[in-house]
Scaffold this motif. Structure first.
Motif, PDB file in Angstrom:
ATOM      1  N   THR A   1       0.837  -1.206   0.000  1.00  0.00           N
ATOM      2  CA  THR A   1       0.000   0.000   0.000  1.00  0.00           C
ATOM      3  C   THR A   1       0.872   1.257   0.000  1.00  0.00           C
ATOM      4  O   THR A   1       1.861   1.352   0.726  1.00  0.00           O
ATOM      5  CB  THR A   1      -0.914  -0.001   1.236  1.00  0.00           C
ATOM      6  OG1 THR A   1      -1.778  -1.138   1.174  1.00  0.00           O
ATOM      7  CG2 THR A   1      -1.765   1.258   1.296  1.00  0.00           C
ATOM      8  N   THR A   2       0.487   2.234  -0.799  1.00  0.00           N
ATOM      9  CA  THR A   2       1.217   3.506  -0.847  1.00  0.00           C
ATOM     10  C   THR A   2       0.636   4.486   0.170  1.00  0.00           C
ATOM     11  O   THR A   2      -0.462   4.287   0.706  1.00  0.00           O
ATOM     12  CB  THR A   2       1.119   4.135  -2.240  1.00  0.00           C
ATOM     13  OG1 THR A   2      -0.263   4.489  -2.491  1.00  0.00           O
ATOM     14  CG2 THR A   2       1.606   3.176  -3.318  1.00  0.00           C
TER      15      THR A   2
ATOM     16  N   GLU B   1      -2.727   5.755  -1.063  1.00  0.00           N
ATOM     17  CA  GLU B   1      -3.816   4.790  -0.891  1.00  0.00           C
ATOM     18  C   GLU B   1      -4.266   4.716   0.561  1.00  0.00           C
ATOM     19  O   GLU B   1      -5.466   4.636   0.853  1.00  0.00           O
ATOM     20  CB  GLU B   1      -3.356   3.401  -1.372  1.00  0.00           C
ATOM     21  CG  GLU B   1      -3.196   3.316  -2.888  1.00  0.00           C
ATOM     22  CD  GLU B   1      -2.465   2.061  -3.334  1.00  0.00           C
ATOM     23  OE1 GLU B   1      -2.612   1.691  -4.515  1.00  0.00           O
ATOM     24  OE2 GLU B   1      -1.747   1.452  -2.515  1.00  0.00           O
TER      25      GLU B   1
ATOM     26  N   ASP C   1      -6.238   7.825   1.374  1.00  0.00           N
ATOM     27  CA  ASP C   1      -7.592   7.722   0.816  1.00  0.00           C
ATOM     28  C   ASP C   1      -8.493   6.859   1.708  1.00  0.00           C
ATOM     29  O   ASP C   1      -9.663   7.190   1.937  1.00  0.00           O
ATOM     30  CB  ASP C   1      -7.540   7.121  -0.592  1.00  0.00           C
ATOM     31  CG  ASP C   1      -7.013   8.110  -1.634  1.00  0.00           C
ATOM     32  OD1 ASP C   1      -6.949   9.316  -1.318  1.00  0.00           O
ATOM     33  OD2 ASP C   1      -6.670   7.666  -2.749  1.00  0.00           O
ATOM     34  N   THR C   2      -7.950   5.754   2.205  1.00  0.00           N
ATOM     35  CA  THR C   2      -8.721   4.865   3.075  1.00  0.00           C
ATOM     36  C   THR C   2      -9.132   5.576   4.359  1.00  0.00           C
ATOM     37  O   THR C   2     -10.294   5.513   4.791  1.00  0.00           O
ATOM     38  CB  THR C   2      -7.895   3.607   3.421  1.00  0.00           C
ATOM     39  OG1 THR C   2      -7.629   2.876   2.232  1.00  0.00           O
ATOM     40  CG2 THR C   2      -8.640   2.714   4.412  1.00  0.00           C
TER      41      THR C   2
END
Length: 288
Positions: free
Chosen positions: A78-79, A82, A85-86
């Protein structure tokens, strides 16, 4: 202290149990009044065994306290974007009242950027800059859970802080720094120490209250503990070893936390209590 002296243990397990029982009562009252059960979202990046265990334990405690939990497991690849965003999506989800990002998140992610994606009103782990700021200024908000648990332990055992010398060994933004600010707010005189502190033992010897939170096994030795001091060991190292050499320190301290069973249970208890508090604030006015 005499050679036969043994410090009184500060029972974090027992106090945490009472906090969780009160939290469960509050959670049930919110659910009954609003029809909404408090909900904590846990986010875990990767599959580090220790982190997986911690998250599982926190979710189990949630169930006992009447708190719903929603778990989001993300791959180690996971970046930062990302993960942000979560966390942003959870911050905007009205069914989620508190968010816990299990840390550390791994070397490839900007942890601070991830923490800052958590809405302040859902920062029940007290990891954002907003939470640190409100705590430092004594304003309403959520405290970092381990420091909050330490302060509750000190209060439970009637430890007088006004005018006392408190030494905090460690300067992390979610443990060392905030616990120092909370001690300062209770009129203690606070000294921060760290890995580059010159002659650490000499400074520790002057402390009425020692908070060890540096992540180095048995860094604080008994001979460096002032007789009658209060010793809070917030370290946890492999083999159930804290940052304090427990066997020697307990012969000089007045009060001491065991590892495990001291600070650890308090951290989770404060997390649950703040989740229910967040739910109460967010559900205010729904019903009744």
């Amino acid at each position: 202290m005499s050679p036969t002296h043994t410090a009184q243990l500060m029972d974090g397990t027992g106090l945490a149990r009472r906090i969780v029982e009160a939290t469960a009562t509050n959670a049930a009252e919110i659910s009954q009044r609003t029809g909404v059960a408090p909900c904590l979202a846990t986010v875990l990046v990767g599959d580090d065994p220790a982190s997986v265990t911690y998250v599982r334990m926190k979710r189990a405690r949630c169930a006992k306290a009447g708190i719903r939990s929603r778990h989001i497991g993300l791959p180690a690849s996971t970046t930062t974007a990302e993960l942000v965003d979560t966390l942003t999506a959870l911050s905007h989800d009205p069914q989620v009242h508190g968010i816990l990002l299990q840390h550390p998140v791994g070397p490839g992610i900007d942890e601070r950027a991830a923490f800052e994606a958590i809405a302040p009103e859902k920062d029940v782990d007290g990891v954002t800059m907003h939470s640190f700021g409100t705590m430092s200024f004594g304003l309403p908000g959520f405290v970092s859970c381990t420091p909050g648990g330490i302060m509750r332990l000190l209060d439970e055992y009637g430890v007088e802080l006004t005018g006392k010398q408190a030494v905090v060994v460690g300067r992390s933004p979610i443990l060392g720094k905030p616990v120092g600010m909370l001690l300062l707010a209770q009129d203690a005189t606070v000294t921060y120490c760290h890995s580059r502190t010159a002659d650490l033992p000499a400074i520790v010897r002057e402390a009425d209250i020692v908070v060890a939170a540096v992540g180095r096994p048995r860094l604080i030795h008994g001979q460096d503990v002032k007789p009658g001091a209060v010793v809070i060991d917030a370290g946890y190292n492999p083999g159930n070893v804290g940052d304090v050499d427990f066997d020697t320190a307990r012969t000089r301290a007045r009060l001491i936390t065991p590892v495990p069973g001291g600070v650890g249970p308090m951290t989770i208890a404060v997390l649950l209590a703040q989740t229910v508090e967040a739910a109460a604030q967010q559900c205010h006015g729904l019903v009744g």
